[in-house]
Design an enzyme around this catalytic site. Structure first.
Site, PDB file in Angstrom:
ATOM      1  N   GLU A 437       0.833  -1.194   0.000  1.00 20.65           N
ATOM      2  CA  GLU A 437       0.000   0.000   0.000  1.00 20.65           C
ATOM      3  C   GLU A 437       0.873   1.252   0.000  1.00 20.65           C
ATOM      4  OE1 GLU A 437      -3.083   2.288   3.082  1.00 20.65           O
ATOM      5  OE2 GLU A 437      -2.291   0.298   3.566  1.00 20.65           O
ATOM      6  N   ASP A 510      -1.266  -1.229   5.680  1.00 14.18           N
ATOM      7  CA  ASP A 510      -1.186  -0.647   7.021  1.00 14.18           C
ATOM      8  C   ASP A 510      -2.202  -1.292   7.961  1.00 14.18           C
ATOM      9  OD1 ASP A 510       0.739   1.054   6.072  1.00 14.18           O
ATOM     10  OD2 ASP A 510      -0.613   2.756   5.795  1.00 14.18           O
ATOM     11  N   ASP A 512      -4.540  -0.250   9.780  1.00 10.22           N
ATOM     12  CA  ASP A 512      -5.587   0.716  10.115  1.00 10.22           C
ATOM     13  C   ASP A 512      -6.797   0.452   9.228  1.00 10.22           C
ATOM     14  OD1 ASP A 512      -4.865   1.656   7.613  1.00 10.22           O
ATOM     15  OD2 ASP A 512      -3.874   3.462   8.352  1.00 10.22           O
ATOM     16  N   ASP A 514      -7.979   2.041   6.549  1.00  9.32           N
ATOM     17  CA  ASP A 514      -7.698   2.074   5.111  1.00  9.32           C
ATOM     18  C   ASP A 514      -6.975   0.809   4.670  1.00  9.32           C
ATOM     19  OD1 ASP A 514      -8.913   4.447   4.587  1.00  9.32           O
ATOM     20  OD2 ASP A 514      -7.102   5.668   4.732  1.00  9.32           O
TER      21      ASP A 514
END
Length: 651
Positions: A437, A510, A512, A514
């Site tokens: 990402e 990541d 998180d 997203d």
């Protein structure tokens, strides 16, 4: 030099071979193998029901970790075996390759073919008790895996009592209770949701059979669940399509048989773009398809094309539509009963009987032709044809898009310039592709990798949600086009897993929201358009650390919130915590040490244990309907764990 002669050859007696090599019989000593024990006993009871001898199966999960399976069938034979001189019960539970399913005289159709199921369960259990209800009598025999006092070795599944008549009863059937052996399995906890899904599936496949699950570990008002579906696989298709929008109200149901072969099929076409077919042979899932699926598809395409020409919807000059056109958006359940099924493939999930294809092709064609000619079904038939014609137009657009992709297919082509950092290795089975990402994390990964076998493909933006897009739209997305080109397999009908350039495809995002969304989008794409990569175990999820705990020269990476307090305690006073908000915050050396180095990293392999459940969860979590997704998240999501979508698809 050491000598090697006949005296060195070890002969394993009785059930010893099972305990020494359990993986040969149940695949693994992890959770999947543990539940396999339960399925072996459940399948014996289902075979009784499928052959018309029972109508109720009861499964109980006890507080002590044991499980019971009871049916109201004929009961295991209690008389003495003419050659072995022991009861039928003892034969079933102590002799490998012994059972009543070889000749076909007692069971017309059976999931168990090798006569090892019950005896394997006994061999891998701490103890097992069998009760038989027959001729107004209750019989009971106990078995256990005990340590031999002379040799110190475990004797597997030893009869602790003879078969005894212990009472009177008006019941009929058999009951098996067993406790998996913690000396064999990593964990002996049966998972309620796993058992629930399998029993629900079996109830759909065996119309009218009542299956009762009792979990004594739950509160009293939640303990018992009953599954019984009068509509059988028709109800199953409605269940699978509950969060989709069908084009026609009725579920098409076909059935037929010849000699020792019988089939049932139900399907309904939705406004979606992907085909979902779930096939079974004698209640065994065939996730890799086989000759029964091939025969069904050929018959369906032929019948639909002939009907389209008779109805004037395809003119003489028009080319026939393809099977993919007709099956776009289809949800189908196909159940076959085969006398002597032959399974093949990596997971024995593909039917190989060559005689099944022409049988089912002829039977399905005849049944479907009658259905389409019935005036009461004209509206449904027209909707199916209208959908197929629209799919054909999209297919042509997708073909043009793929032609564009092929023109740019080399790794040096325009879409990949500045993106893919290829590896130098030329052995696909050793090579890895990290889908990373963002450019920042991609830069760290490119610098930190081992370029001999690790390739890096950074994602510049968030890819499309493939659940909501047609194939031609997917192919126009630059991120997906780059990924397809990098993998080398092609897509759709052009997909060839033998051309795969990287045998480990690792999603690195990541930790998180997203990142979780990107993982879900990529998993949806692989599931919908490259499902074989998931089935063959090529997809992985990387697990970067969340924290770095430091004190002086000491440091420790922490991968989840649960482990953080223990790491802090080990450091003592004066520690500092760094929270990684994204992969881009790590320097190349840190990313290599924690997430990319095969010696230290942790990868989660994405698997497909329950295809029907995965299908439903992808639709709920990635589809158009908001309410089912909101309801599921409110009931199921645990935001302290990995996001729910991944939890359903990874093993």
């Amino acid at each position: 030099m050491s000598t090697y002669n006949a005296g060195d050859l070890q002969v394993l007696k009785g059930l010893d071979a099972v305990r020494m090599r359990p993986g040969m019989y149940i695949g693994t000593t992890g959770s999947r193998g543990l539940h396999h024990l339960l399925w072996e006993i459940v399948d014996n009871s289902i075979d009784e029901a499928a052959n018309g001898y029972a109508d109720t199966v009861r499964v109980t999960l006890h507080k002590d970790g044991s499980a019971s399976v009871e049916d109201n069938g004929r009961g295991i034979p209690v008389d003495k075996h003419p050659q072995l001189g022991i009861s039928g019960v003892e034969v079933v539970y102590t002799q490998l390759h012994a059972g009543g399913k070889f000749s076909g005289k007692n069971y017309a159709y059976s999931g168990g073919l090798h006569g090892v199921g019950a005896s394997v369960v006994n061999a891998l259990s701490e103890w097992l008790v069998c009760e038989v209800y027959s001729d107004f009598s209750l019989y009971r025999q106990e078995f256990a895996s005990v340590v031999d006092e002379k040799t110190g070795k475990i004797v597997s599944g030893k009869p602790m009592t003879p078969l005894l008549r212990v009472g009177n009863t008006r019941k009929k059937g058999s009951k098996t209770t067993f406790l998996p052996d913690k000396r064999v399995f990593e964990d002996i906890t049966f998972h309620h949701d796993v058992v629930d899904r399998r029993l629900r599936e079996l109830a759909y496949l065996n119309k009218g059979v009542t299956i009762v699950l009792t979990d004594e570990r739950l509160p009293k008002d939640e303990r018992e669940t009953t599954y019984c579906y009068a509509g059988g696989i028709v109800d199953y298709v409605r269940y699978l399509n509950a969060e989709k929008d069908p084009l026609h109200e009725d579920v098409v149901y076909l059935e037929g048989g010849k000699d020792d072969f019988f089939f049932r099929c139900a399907f309904q076409v939705t406004d979606g773009y992907t085909e979902s077919m779930f096939s079974y042979v004698n209640s065994i899932p065939t996730g890799e398809g086989g000759t029964h699926e091939t025969g069904f598809k050929a018959a369906y395409t032929r019948a639909m094309n002939e009907y389209a020409r008779r109805a004037g919807l395809l003119k003489e000059k028009d080319a026939n539509l393809t099977g993919e056109d007709y099956r776009e958006g289809m949800t189908a359940v196909l159940v076959c009963y085969v006398k002597n099924p032959q399974f093949e493939g990596q997971t024995k999930g593909r039917l190989g009987n060559s005689e099944v294809r022409p049988l089912i092709e002829g039977l399905v064609y005849d049944q479907l032709a009658l259905y389409l000619e019935d005036l009461s079904h004209q509206e449904t038939a027209e909707k199916l044809l209208e959908k197929a014609r629209a799919a054909a137009a999209v297919r042509e657009a997708a073909r043009k898009a793929k032609d564009i992709a092929r023109q740019k297919s080399s790794l040096e082509a325009a879409p990949l310039v500045g993106k893919l950092a290829s590896c130098t290795g030329r052995r696909p089975e050793e090579n890895e592709l990290f889908i990373v990402e963002g450019d920042s994390a991609g830069g760290s990964a490119k610098q930190g990798r081992d370029r001999r076998f690790q390739a890096i493909l950074p994602l510049r933006g968030k890819p499309l949600n493939a659940e909501k897009k047609r194939l031609d739209q997917v192919l126009m997305n630059e991120e997906f086009r780059s990924l397809i080109t990098a993998l080398g397999t092609g897509i759709g009908e052009d997909f060839k897993i033998g051309n795969l350039k990287y045998h480990r495809i690792i999603i690195l995002a990541d930790a998180d929201q997203d990142g979780a969304h990107i993982r879900a989008i990529l998993l949806t794409f692989f599931y919908r358009y490259m499902k074989e990569l998931v089935q063959e175990g090529h997809i992985y999820i990387g697990t970067p650390p969340l924290y770095l705990v430091k004190k002086g020269q000491m440091s420790e990476y922490v991968y989840d919130d649960k482990a953080l307090p223990a790491a802090v305690k080990r450091m003592g006073k004066g520690y500092a915590i760094q929270r990684y908000k994204g992969l881009g915050e790590m320097n190349p050396e840190q990313l290599w040490d924690t997430t990319m180095n095969p010696a230290h990293r942790t990868l989660v392999q994405v698997t497909l244990e329950d295809a029907a459940q995965a299908e439903r969860m992808v639709t709920i979590l990635m589809g158009d309907k908001v309410e089912p997704r909101r309801l599921y998240i409110s009931q199921q999501a645990n935001f302290n764990k990995v996001d729910s979508f991944e939890g359903w698809v990874k093993g």
